[in-house]
Design a protein around this motif. Structure first.
Motif, PDB file in Angstrom:
ATOM      1  N   GLN A  15     -17.094   5.184  -4.038  1.00 45.40           N
ATOM      2  CA  GLN A  15     -16.616   4.417  -2.890  1.00 45.40           C
ATOM      3  C   GLN A  15     -16.286   2.984  -3.275  1.00 45.40           C
ATOM      4  O   GLN A  15     -15.299   2.424  -2.803  1.00 45.40           O
ATOM      5  CB  GLN A  15     -17.685   4.397  -1.787  1.00 45.40           C
ATOM      6  CG  GLN A  15     -17.882   5.718  -1.093  1.00 45.40           C
ATOM      7  CD  GLN A  15     -19.054   5.665  -0.137  1.00 45.40           C
ATOM      8  OE1 GLN A  15     -20.137   5.192  -0.497  1.00 45.40           O
ATOM      9  NE2 GLN A  15     -18.853   6.149   1.072  1.00 45.40           N
ATOM     10  N   SER A  16     -17.094   2.400  -4.136  1.00 42.39           N
ATOM     11  CA  SER A  16     -16.878   1.009  -4.537  1.00 42.39           C
ATOM     12  C   SER A  16     -15.542   0.831  -5.250  1.00 42.39           C
ATOM     13  O   SER A  16     -14.853  -0.165  -5.039  1.00 42.39           O
ATOM     14  CB  SER A  16     -18.026   0.540  -5.429  1.00 42.39           C
ATOM     15  OG  SER A  16     -19.240   0.615  -4.714  1.00 42.39           O
ATOM     16  N   VAL A  17     -15.181   1.808  -6.075  1.00 40.53           N
ATOM     17  CA  VAL A  17     -13.888   1.749  -6.769  1.00 40.53           C
ATOM     18  C   VAL A  17     -12.746   1.978  -5.789  1.00 40.53           C
ATOM     19  O   VAL A  17     -11.794   1.202  -5.737  1.00 40.53           O
ATOM     20  CB  VAL A  17     -13.842   2.764  -7.933  1.00 40.53           C
ATOM     21  CG1 VAL A  17     -12.440   2.859  -8.524  1.00 40.53           C
ATOM     22  CG2 VAL A  17     -14.849   2.374  -9.011  1.00 40.53           C
ATOM     23  N   THR A  18     -12.820   3.015  -4.993  1.00 38.02           N
ATOM     24  CA  THR A  18     -11.697   3.333  -4.108  1.00 38.02           C
ATOM     25  C   THR A  18     -11.536   2.290  -2.999  1.00 38.02           C
ATOM     26  O   THR A  18     -10.406   1.904  -2.676  1.00 38.02           O
ATOM     27  CB  THR A  18     -11.830   4.735  -3.492  1.00 38.02           C
ATOM     28  OG1 THR A  18     -13.055   4.838  -2.762  1.00 38.02           O
ATOM     29  CG2 THR A  18     -11.769   5.814  -4.563  1.00 38.02           C
ATOM     30  N   ARG A  64     -15.063   7.601   3.510  1.00 39.25           N
ATOM     31  CA  ARG A  64     -15.415   9.014   3.738  1.00 39.25           C
ATOM     32  C   ARG A  64     -14.817   9.912   2.663  1.00 39.25           C
ATOM     33  O   ARG A  64     -15.468  10.832   2.181  1.00 39.25           O
ATOM     34  CB  ARG A  64     -14.960   9.455   5.125  1.00 39.25           C
ATOM     35  CG  ARG A  64     -15.777   8.821   6.244  1.00 39.25           C
ATOM     36  CD  ARG A  64     -15.493   9.425   7.608  1.00 39.25           C
ATOM     37  NE  ARG A  64     -14.084   9.515   7.951  1.00 39.25           N
ATOM     38  CZ  ARG A  64     -13.364   8.537   8.480  1.00 39.25           C
ATOM     39  NH1 ARG A  64     -13.905   7.362   8.717  1.00 39.25           N
ATOM     40  NH2 ARG A  64     -12.098   8.724   8.788  1.00 39.25           N
ATOM     41  N   MET A  65     -13.569   9.641   2.272  1.00 38.63           N
ATOM     42  CA  MET A  65     -12.871  10.461   1.288  1.00 38.63           C
ATOM     43  C   MET A  65     -13.597  10.462  -0.059  1.00 38.63           C
ATOM     44  O   MET A  65     -13.641  11.465  -0.754  1.00 38.63           O
ATOM     45  CB  MET A  65     -11.439   9.931   1.120  1.00 38.63           C
ATOM     46  CG  MET A  65     -10.604  10.654   0.110  1.00 38.63           C
ATOM     47  SD  MET A  65      -8.968   9.898  -0.059  1.00 38.63           S
ATOM     48  CE  MET A  65      -9.350   8.516  -1.114  1.00 38.63           C
ATOM     49  N   SER A  66     -14.176   9.344  -0.433  1.00 38.72           N
ATOM     50  CA  SER A  66     -14.802   9.218  -1.749  1.00 38.72           C
ATOM     51  C   SER A  66     -16.327   9.346  -1.715  1.00 38.72           C
ATOM     52  O   SER A  66     -16.968   9.313  -2.771  1.00 38.72           O
ATOM     53  CB  SER A  66     -14.398   7.885  -2.388  1.00 38.72           C
ATOM     54  OG  SER A  66     -14.698   6.808  -1.530  1.00 38.72           O
ATOM     55  N   GLY A  89     -22.125  11.003  -9.799  1.00 41.03           N
ATOM     56  CA  GLY A  89     -21.607  12.087 -10.632  1.00 41.03           C
ATOM     57  C   GLY A  89     -21.336  13.338  -9.809  1.00 41.03           C
ATOM     58  O   GLY A  89     -21.738  14.434 -10.171  1.00 41.03           O
ATOM     59  N   ILE A  90     -20.692  13.173  -8.686  1.00 44.77           N
ATOM     60  CA  ILE A  90     -20.351  14.202  -7.704  1.00 44.77           C
ATOM     61  C   ILE A  90     -21.624  14.695  -7.009  1.00 44.77           C
ATOM     62  O   ILE A  90     -22.345  15.554  -7.513  1.00 44.77           O
ATOM     63  CB  ILE A  90     -19.554  15.386  -8.298  1.00 44.77           C
ATOM     64  CG1 ILE A  90     -18.319  14.889  -9.033  1.00 44.77           C
ATOM     65  CG2 ILE A  90     -19.181  16.388  -7.202  1.00 44.77           C
ATOM     66  CD1 ILE A  90     -17.540  15.956  -9.769  1.00 44.77           C
ATOM     67  N   GLY A  91     -21.896  14.109  -5.867  1.00 42.97           N
ATOM     68  CA  GLY A  91     -23.037  14.529  -5.051  1.00 42.97           C
ATOM     69  C   GLY A  91     -24.374  14.401  -5.751  1.00 42.97           C
ATOM     70  O   GLY A  91     -25.284  15.174  -5.508  1.00 42.97           O
ATOM     71  N   ARG A  92     -24.474  13.413  -6.638  1.00 45.34           N
ATOM     72  CA  ARG A  92     -25.691  13.122  -7.404  1.00 45.34           C
ATOM     73  C   ARG A  92     -26.111  14.283  -8.313  1.00 45.34           C
ATOM     74  O   ARG A  92     -27.259  14.419  -8.703  1.00 45.34           O
ATOM     75  CB  ARG A  92     -26.850  12.740  -6.460  1.00 45.34           C
ATOM     76  CG  ARG A  92     -27.842  11.804  -7.122  1.00 45.34           C
ATOM     77  CD  ARG A  92     -28.648  11.027  -6.094  1.00 45.34           C
ATOM     78  NE  ARG A  92     -29.526  10.100  -6.776  1.00 45.34           N
ATOM     79  CZ  ARG A  92     -30.792  10.362  -7.063  1.00 45.34           C
ATOM     80  NH1 ARG A  92     -31.337  11.498  -6.707  1.00 45.34           N
ATOM     81  NH2 ARG A  92     -31.521   9.465  -7.690  1.00 45.34           N
ATOM     82  N   MET A  93     -25.135  15.079  -8.716  1.00 51.43           N
ATOM     83  CA  MET A  93     -25.400  16.155  -9.679  1.00 51.43           C
ATOM     84  C   MET A  93     -25.292  15.649 -11.107  1.00 51.43           C
ATOM     85  O   MET A  93     -25.525  16.380 -12.051  1.00 51.43           O
ATOM     86  CB  MET A  93     -24.445  17.328  -9.450  1.00 51.43           C
ATOM     87  CG  MET A  93     -24.676  18.039  -8.132  1.00 51.43           C
ATOM     88  SD  MET A  93     -23.662  19.514  -7.917  1.00 51.43           S
ATOM     89  CE  MET A  93     -22.021  18.820  -7.853  1.00 51.43           C
ATOM     90  N   ALA A 121     -15.131   7.149 -12.368  1.00 47.62           N
ATOM     91  CA  ALA A 121     -13.963   7.838 -12.930  1.00 47.62           C
ATOM     92  C   ALA A 121     -13.294   8.678 -11.848  1.00 47.62           C
ATOM     93  O   ALA A 121     -12.071   8.653 -11.703  1.00 47.62           O
ATOM     94  CB  ALA A 121     -14.369   8.704 -14.117  1.00 47.62           C
ATOM     95  N   SER A 122     -14.092   9.382 -11.054  1.00 51.14           N
ATOM     96  CA  SER A 122     -13.524  10.161  -9.946  1.00 51.14           C
ATOM     97  C   SER A 122     -12.763   9.256  -8.990  1.00 51.14           C
ATOM     98  O   SER A 122     -11.698   9.631  -8.486  1.00 51.14           O
ATOM     99  CB  SER A 122     -14.633  10.899  -9.188  1.00 51.14           C
ATOM    100  OG  SER A 122     -15.233  11.880  -9.984  1.00 51.14           O
TER     101      SER A 122
END
Length: 176
Positions: free
Chosen positions: A44-47, A63-65, A71-75, A82-83
């Protein structure tokens, strides 16, 4: 925002006279780091640092990010910063309709951004980026409480900064 206003905004940004890329980069970095320190996740911080750039409402961008942090949903998979860059590349190079050429351009951009990021960090994987900083890398869905210690022991602020700088560097070449 309709397609035409987005295209106008993009046109005006692209052809803005006297764009000072260094100054703009520093502005975006400061904004992204401040957002992270306010409690937004890394993606979110990047986007969100580019919401105004692309004319996307901040609430929608957040919301989108949201699902890509940690690392994707804390996985602890692909780094959220990067995402975030990759999502921004979709706003820069994509089509609203299926288009093989545009899709290929977008994938090329994502691969280039990934290579630039990885060249500076050694990895795109969150858990690998956290190694050496965090002893027990948790994948539990509950995020850690943000404290001074949290910020000291993690490279996440640095990753937000790096992702924004990487994206701006790439963008300055695309727009020139």
């Amino acid at each position: 925002m309709n397609l035409y206003s987005f295209e106008l905004l993009n046109f005006l940004r692209t052809f803005a006279p006297n764009m000072d890329w260094q100054q703009e980069t520093e502005h975006r970095v400061a904004k992204g780091v401040a957002l992270f320190k306010q409690g937004y996740n890394c993606s979110q911080s990047v986007t969100l640092a580019f919401a105004d750039w692309y004319g996307v409402p901040e609430g929608l961008m957040a919301r989108m990010s949201a699902s890509f942090g940690g690392g994707i949903g804390r996985m602890r998979e692909t780094c959220g910063t990067a995402s975030g860059m990759f999502m921004l590349a979709g706003l820069e190079i994509a089509s609203e309709q299926p288009d093989q050429e545009v899709k290929a351009e977008n994938y090329k951009a994502v691969q280039e951004l990934a290579a630039r990021f990885k060249a500076q960090t050694g990895s795109l994987v969150c858990r690998e980026l956290l190694r050496g900083y965090v002893k027990n890398i948790s994948t539990e869905p509950t995020p850690d409480t943000r404290t001074d210690e949290y910020y000291r022991k993690r490279p996440c602020v640095k990753m937000v900064e790096l992702a924004i700088r990487t994206y701006m560097g790439w963008l300055s070449q695309v727009d020139s």
